[in-house]
Enzyme design. Sequence first.
Site, PDB file in Angstrom:
ATOM      1  N   SER A  41       0.645  -1.158  -0.004  1.00 40.97           N
ATOM      2  CA  SER A  41       0.065   0.227  -0.098  1.00 40.97           C
ATOM      3  C   SER A  41       0.704   1.208   0.031  1.00 40.97           C
ATOM      4  O   SER A  41       1.923   1.450   0.344  1.00 40.97           O
ATOM      5  CB  SER A  41      -0.850  -0.070   1.137  1.00 40.97           C
ATOM      6  OG  SER A  41      -1.593   1.323   1.253  1.00 40.97           O
ATOM      7  N   LYS A  95      -4.054  -7.231   3.198  1.00 42.03           N
ATOM      8  CA  LYS A  95      -4.231  -6.003   2.526  1.00 42.03           C
ATOM      9  C   LYS A  95      -5.699  -5.716   2.091  1.00 42.03           C
ATOM     10  O   LYS A  95      -6.017  -4.420   1.823  1.00 42.03           O
ATOM     11  CB  LYS A  95      -3.288  -6.388   1.135  1.00 42.03           C
ATOM     12  CG  LYS A  95      -3.212  -4.864   0.126  1.00 42.03           C
ATOM     13  CD  LYS A  95      -3.109  -3.708   0.707  1.00 42.03           C
ATOM     14  CE  LYS A  95      -3.062  -2.325  -0.324  1.00 42.03           C
ATOM     15  NZ  LYS A  95      -3.927  -2.535  -1.430  1.00 42.03           N
ATOM     16  N   HIS A  98      -7.230  -3.837   4.679  1.00 39.55           N
ATOM     17  CA  HIS A  98      -6.823  -2.587   4.525  1.00 39.55           C
ATOM     18  C   HIS A  98      -7.520  -1.648   3.789  1.00 39.55           C
ATOM     19  O   HIS A  98      -8.007  -0.729   3.932  1.00 39.55           O
ATOM     20  CB  HIS A  98      -5.288  -2.489   4.237  1.00 39.55           C
ATOM     21  CG  HIS A  98      -4.627  -1.335   3.840  1.00 39.55           C
ATOM     22  ND1 HIS A  98      -5.166  -0.668   2.557  1.00 39.55           N
ATOM     23  CD2 HIS A  98      -3.951  -0.387   4.461  1.00 39.55           C
ATOM     24  CE1 HIS A  98      -4.290   0.589   2.738  1.00 39.55           C
ATOM     25  NE2 HIS A  98      -3.629   0.786   3.465  1.00 39.55           N
ATOM     26  N   ASN A  99      -7.904  -2.456   2.326  1.00 39.05           N
ATOM     27  CA  ASN A  99      -8.658  -1.626   1.599  1.00 39.05           C
ATOM     28  C   ASN A  99     -10.121  -1.242   1.882  1.00 39.05           C
ATOM     29  O   ASN A  99     -10.548  -0.200   1.795  1.00 39.05           O
ATOM     30  CB  ASN A  99      -8.369  -2.148  -0.109  1.00 39.05           C
ATOM     31  CG  ASN A  99      -7.011  -1.855  -0.413  1.00 39.05           C
ATOM     32  OD1 ASN A  99      -6.066  -1.639   0.123  1.00 39.05           O
ATOM     33  ND2 ASN A  99      -7.109  -1.949  -1.886  1.00 39.05           N
ATOM     34  N   GLU A 102      -9.878   1.464   3.898  1.00 36.91           N
ATOM     35  CA  GLU A 102      -9.541   2.615   3.240  1.00 36.91           C
ATOM     36  C   GLU A 102     -11.137   2.972   2.478  1.00 36.91           C
ATOM     37  O   GLU A 102     -11.156   4.246   2.662  1.00 36.91           O
ATOM     38  CB  GLU A 102      -8.786   2.250   2.053  1.00 36.91           C
ATOM     39  CG  GLU A 102      -8.613   3.196   0.970  1.00 36.91           C
ATOM     40  CD  GLU A 102      -7.476   2.605   0.080  1.00 36.91           C
ATOM     41  OE1 GLU A 102      -6.444   2.359   0.247  1.00 36.91           O
ATOM     42  OE2 GLU A 102      -7.927   2.627  -1.250  1.00 36.91           O
ATOM     43  N   HIS A 366     -37.794 -23.831  11.706  1.00 32.63           N
ATOM     44  CA  HIS A 366     -36.297 -23.693  11.698  1.00 32.63           C
ATOM     45  C   HIS A 366     -36.068 -23.938  13.086  1.00 32.63           C
ATOM     46  O   HIS A 366     -34.459 -24.108  13.064  1.00 32.63           O
ATOM     47  CB  HIS A 366     -36.028 -22.312  11.092  1.00 32.63           C
ATOM     48  CG  HIS A 366     -36.286 -22.308   9.704  1.00 32.63           C
ATOM     49  ND1 HIS A 366     -35.577 -23.148   8.609  1.00 32.63           N
ATOM     50  CD2 HIS A 366     -36.923 -21.465   9.119  1.00 32.63           C
ATOM     51  CE1 HIS A 366     -36.106 -22.821   7.559  1.00 32.63           C
ATOM     52  NE2 HIS A 366     -36.953 -21.725   7.774  1.00 32.63           N
TER      53      HIS A 366
END
Length: 383
Positions: A41, A95, A98-99, A102, A366
């Site tokens: 980065s 990474k 991280h994005n 971001e 359920h």
Amino acid sequence: VPLLDKGDLIIDGGNSHYTDTDRRDAALAERGLHFFGMGISGGEEGARRGPSMMPGGDKKAYLHVKPLFDAISAKVNGDPCVTYIGPGASGHFVKMVHNGIEYALMELISETYGLLKNGLQLDNAAIYDVFKQWNAGRLHSFLLEITRDIFAFKSADSDGLLVDEIKDEARSKGTGKWTSQIAMDLQVPIPAIDAAVSMRDLSKYKALRVQLAALSPDPAGTKKLSDASVDYLTQLEQAFYFSMVTTYAQGMHMLYHASLNFKYGLELDQIAKIWRGGCIIRSAFLDDIYQAYHKNNALEHLFLDPTVQASLQENVSGIRSIVSAAIQDGIAVPAYAASIGYYDALRTGRMPSNLIQAQRDYFGAHTYERIGQEGVFHTDWTV
Ligand code: 6PG
């Protein structure tokens, strides 16, 4: 591959999907080749002056490349912004998260711009001042720094700023979407990041937005924010701080569970440490994150750290006021709203989710679990 010898090492420094990295890692290992999936980065500046690097792969092979990576990475207080992340695709996974962070931070800044411009009716010079002031304080970060500069960047074609001449349709290459998709697969909630991905998509519906803008007026009778005082800006700074903490916390929580799930053995303090320099999400607050996980690397959630918890409580009134006012005034703040919603839900000891279990059992048998009783139950709700 045909040109390589046994023991050679391939490094993929792109934003690859972690499943591709796993596949390549396994295929190359069969041929005796080492492979590193390395998240990098820092954009163009990082490429020239040192990025933050997240290498994942074979630990023994890492020793061969460590001196090289240490040398080219960004440095914070002399420490290189690179560390061995873990096996397999862990580097690309980290990474990707991280994005995702971001994306959410960028969305929060963009929503702040919307509040300052459309709520407070501030001009670009005043917006520049707000971001400049924020960046000089505890919110100091690369993304706020570039945002400040964008609000001073003149257009070459007019007397105005370039930012006003850019279409309001945000593009993306997909890493934020992957973060949301994989968080859902792992069943880890990251709603601020999800909101950021959705808002980039929503921005692309320009024609639809213009059509609906003509049909749906602003909320009538509400107080526009244009007369708001210094108090409002103080609350907005608190709201941003709160949401920023929440955003990083969601990303770290996702890494915590991914590490357990994929046996990555992630050291969250080291990840926070290498994000303090070189990368797009670098910020003063990453040092607080580093300290929190350094004290306790088994910390399940950043909100459990006493210092972080205290700072959330100090700033929560600001985000409540900002989100309430924004909704009253009809200004979209989905990432801010997602941040306070996430915080409130997480601090709810007994959620209303028992009702969802009752509904699922009612219409689909359920089953549900009961307080204080072992096993699963089904009821015929129509008798
Ligand atoms: C970085 C960035 C980078 C990414 C761009 C574009 O850390 O240097 O994350 O890897 O490619 O930010 O991302 P989008 O096109 O998806 O916005």
